[in-house]
Each structure stands twice: as C-alpha cells, then as structure tokens.
Design a protein around this motif. Sequence first.
Motif, PDB file in Angstrom:
ATOM      1  N   GLY A  46       0.643  -1.433  -0.194  1.00  0.00           N
ATOM      2  CA  GLY A  46       0.059  -0.139  -0.205  1.00  0.00           C
ATOM      3  C   GLY A  46       0.431   1.543  -0.575  1.00  0.00           C
ATOM      4  O   GLY A  46       0.526   1.949  -0.695  1.00  0.00           O
ATOM      5  N   GLN A  47       1.976   1.003   0.806  1.00  0.00           N
ATOM      6  CA  GLN A  47       2.905   2.108   0.786  1.00  0.00           C
ATOM      7  C   GLN A  47       3.669   2.822  -0.766  1.00  0.00           C
ATOM      8  O   GLN A  47       3.568   3.363  -1.162  1.00  0.00           O
ATOM      9  N   GLU A  48       3.449   1.647  -1.770  1.00  0.00           N
ATOM     10  CA  GLU A  48       5.020   1.412  -2.644  1.00  0.00           C
ATOM     11  C   GLU A  48       3.539   2.326  -3.228  1.00  0.00           C
ATOM     12  O   GLU A  48       3.976   2.783  -4.422  1.00  0.00           O
ATOM     13  N   ALA A  49       2.240   1.638  -3.749  1.00  0.00           N
ATOM     14  CA  ALA A  49       1.472   2.830  -3.840  1.00  0.00           C
ATOM     15  C   ALA A  49       0.918   3.688  -4.067  1.00  0.00           C
ATOM     16  O   ALA A  49       0.982   4.290  -5.172  1.00  0.00           O
ATOM     17  N   VAL A  50       1.297   4.176  -2.953  1.00  0.00           N
ATOM     18  CA  VAL A  50       1.658   5.464  -2.770  1.00  0.00           C
ATOM     19  C   VAL A  50       1.843   6.377  -2.747  1.00  0.00           C
ATOM     20  O   VAL A  50       2.227   7.295  -3.946  1.00  0.00           O
ATOM     21  N   ALA A  51       3.493   5.916  -3.348  1.00  0.00           N
ATOM     22  CA  ALA A  51       4.628   6.583  -3.824  1.00  0.00           C
ATOM     23  C   ALA A  51       4.132   6.618  -5.128  1.00  0.00           C
ATOM     24  O   ALA A  51       4.771   7.243  -6.295  1.00  0.00           O
ATOM     25  N   GLU A  52       3.982   5.337  -5.491  1.00  0.00           N
ATOM     26  CA  GLU A  52       4.191   5.234  -7.106  1.00  0.00           C
ATOM     27  C   GLU A  52       2.887   6.522  -7.666  1.00  0.00           C
ATOM     28  O   GLU A  52       3.665   6.670  -9.364  1.00  0.00           O
ATOM     29  N   VAL A  53       2.149   6.774  -7.062  1.00  0.00           N
ATOM     30  CA  VAL A  53       0.933   7.496  -7.719  1.00  0.00           C
ATOM     31  C   VAL A  53       1.486   9.119  -7.837  1.00  0.00           C
ATOM     32  O   VAL A  53       1.796   9.737  -8.689  1.00  0.00           O
ATOM     33  N   ALA A  54       2.781   9.102  -6.415  1.00  0.00           N
ATOM     34  CA  ALA A  54       3.255  10.458  -6.806  1.00  0.00           C
ATOM     35  C   ALA A  54       4.420  10.818  -7.978  1.00  0.00           C
ATOM     36  O   ALA A  54       4.580  11.490  -8.134  1.00  0.00           O
ATOM     37  N   LEU A  55       5.395   9.392  -7.608  1.00  0.00           N
ATOM     38  CA  LEU A  55       6.184   9.708  -9.089  1.00  0.00           C
ATOM     39  C   LEU A  55       5.675   9.672 -10.628  1.00  0.00           C
ATOM     40  O   LEU A  55       6.079  10.277 -11.015  1.00  0.00           O
ATOM     41  N   ARG A  56       4.223   9.216 -10.491  1.00  0.00           N
ATOM     42  CA  ARG A  56       3.898   9.192 -11.373  1.00  0.00           C
ATOM     43  C   ARG A  56       3.074  10.842 -11.946  1.00  0.00           C
ATOM     44  O   ARG A  56       3.338  11.111 -13.022  1.00  0.00           O
ATOM     45  N   ARG A  57       2.997  11.247 -10.730  1.00  0.00           N
ATOM     46  CA  ARG A  57       2.175  12.466 -11.171  1.00  0.00           C
ATOM     47  C   ARG A  57       3.471  13.086 -11.198  1.00  0.00           C
ATOM     48  O   ARG A  57       3.507  14.261 -12.400  1.00  0.00           O
ATOM     49  N   GLN A  58       4.714  13.210 -10.589  1.00  0.00           N
ATOM     50  CA  GLN A  58       5.954  14.253 -10.981  1.00  0.00           C
ATOM     51  C   GLN A  58       6.703  13.960 -11.758  1.00  0.00           C
ATOM     52  O   GLN A  58       6.772  14.615 -12.999  1.00  0.00           O
ATOM     53  N   GLU A  59       6.335  12.959 -13.044  1.00  0.00           N
ATOM     54  CA  GLU A  59       7.073  11.958 -14.102  1.00  0.00           C
ATOM     55  C   GLU A  59       6.354  12.756 -15.001  1.00  0.00           C
ATOM     56  O   GLU A  59       6.453  13.825 -16.279  1.00  0.00           O
ATOM     57  N   SER A  60       4.833  13.401 -14.794  1.00  0.00           N
ATOM     58  CA  SER A  60       3.904  13.841 -16.376  1.00  0.00           C
ATOM     59  C   SER A  60       4.023  14.979 -16.025  1.00  0.00           C
ATOM     60  O   SER A  60       3.971  16.160 -16.589  1.00  0.00           O
ATOM     61  N   GLY A  61       4.598  15.983 -15.137  1.00  0.00           N
ATOM     62  CA  GLY A  61       4.987  17.194 -14.591  1.00  0.00           C
ATOM     63  C   GLY A  61       3.414  18.091 -14.618  1.00  0.00           C
ATOM     64  O   GLY A  61       4.091  19.456 -14.610  1.00  0.00           O
ATOM     65  N   LEU A  62       2.673  17.616 -14.715  1.00  0.00           N
ATOM     66  CA  LEU A  62       1.511  18.290 -14.407  1.00  0.00           C
ATOM     67  C   LEU A  62       1.056  18.508 -12.879  1.00  0.00           C
ATOM     68  O   LEU A  62       0.536  19.605 -12.981  1.00  0.00           O
ATOM     69  N   TRP A  63       1.802  18.128 -11.804  1.00  0.00           N
ATOM     70  CA  TRP A  63       1.306  19.512 -10.278  1.00  0.00           C
ATOM     71  C   TRP A  63       3.132  19.682 -10.153  1.00  0.00           C
ATOM     72  O   TRP A  63       2.832  19.897  -8.883  1.00  0.00           O
TER      73      TRP A  63
END
Length: 159
Positions: free
Chosen positions: A38-55
Amino acid sequence: MKLEWVMWLASVLPPPAADSLCLSTTVYLEARDQSVRGQEAVAEVALRRQESGLWGESMCEVVTARKQFAPTILSPNTKLANTNAWTRAVSVALESERNWSLPPEQRRQVVPGASHFMAHAIAAPAWRSAHQVATIGDHTFLRVQSLRPARPTNGSERG
C-alpha cells in the motif's frame, strides 16, 4: 518531529535529498498504517505525477500542490512520531525512487496507470467514480486521467 520542520528541511536540502524527504513524508502521512504494498502504491502515484510534470517538476512541488497530498492537507503542527513507521516509509520511498528511475518497461508497478488514490474513511472526491485500478488496504487507486511523461524517462532527448 513536526511536519512544518520536515518541510522546512526539505526546502533547504539539495533537490535529490529534498525529493526523497518529501516522498518519504508523504508515504508516512498517507499510508503509515498500510502494508508495504500500500505504501509502494502511494509512492508510485506521486512518482507518476512527478513524471507527468502536471503538478510540478520536483517531488516536493508535486506533494505540496494544493490539496493533493497530506503535506498540504494536514496541520503543519502534525507530529511524525512513529519512528518505526517513519523508517519503513523512508525505505519504501527510496526503493520506489530507485524502481521509478528504471526505464518504464523495466519498472515494477503496483498500481499501473493510477493517477489518484483515496482513503475510504476520510475522502469522497468528485472523481471517486473513475476507473479503479486497485484497492489496497483502505485506499482505492484510480486512473482519473492518463498521465504521460513530460520529459524523456531514459535520458534521450525528444526530437
């Protein structure tokens, strides 16, 4: 230690260390009582968002984007007092960063395509009916929008 102090520390650290601290803090605040998965999933969402550059470009910008993650939702006086949970959150964040630095086809993904998550006990966002990717513990991970990298992920330049 207080959230306010941790976020101040992140503001004076060099970018790689600041990003790791911001991701660790987010994993701790969002999922310290969840499984490692579950913690890995939260980190993954944040990393995916960083990679997108939208946030934002940096992890600290992503997790402090207005009302997106716990660092901007909780009181600055929130105490990060569980040292065992903190140690685990740091380990999960660092391993997640290492995993996310791999080329996309080599990454281990826990919640493929998830751009958002919600904790059932405290959130009922307008986007809660989006495509559900997974439920892990008391969090549901959703693909609210399709996120694509804003920049090359393998070191090559776009032409």
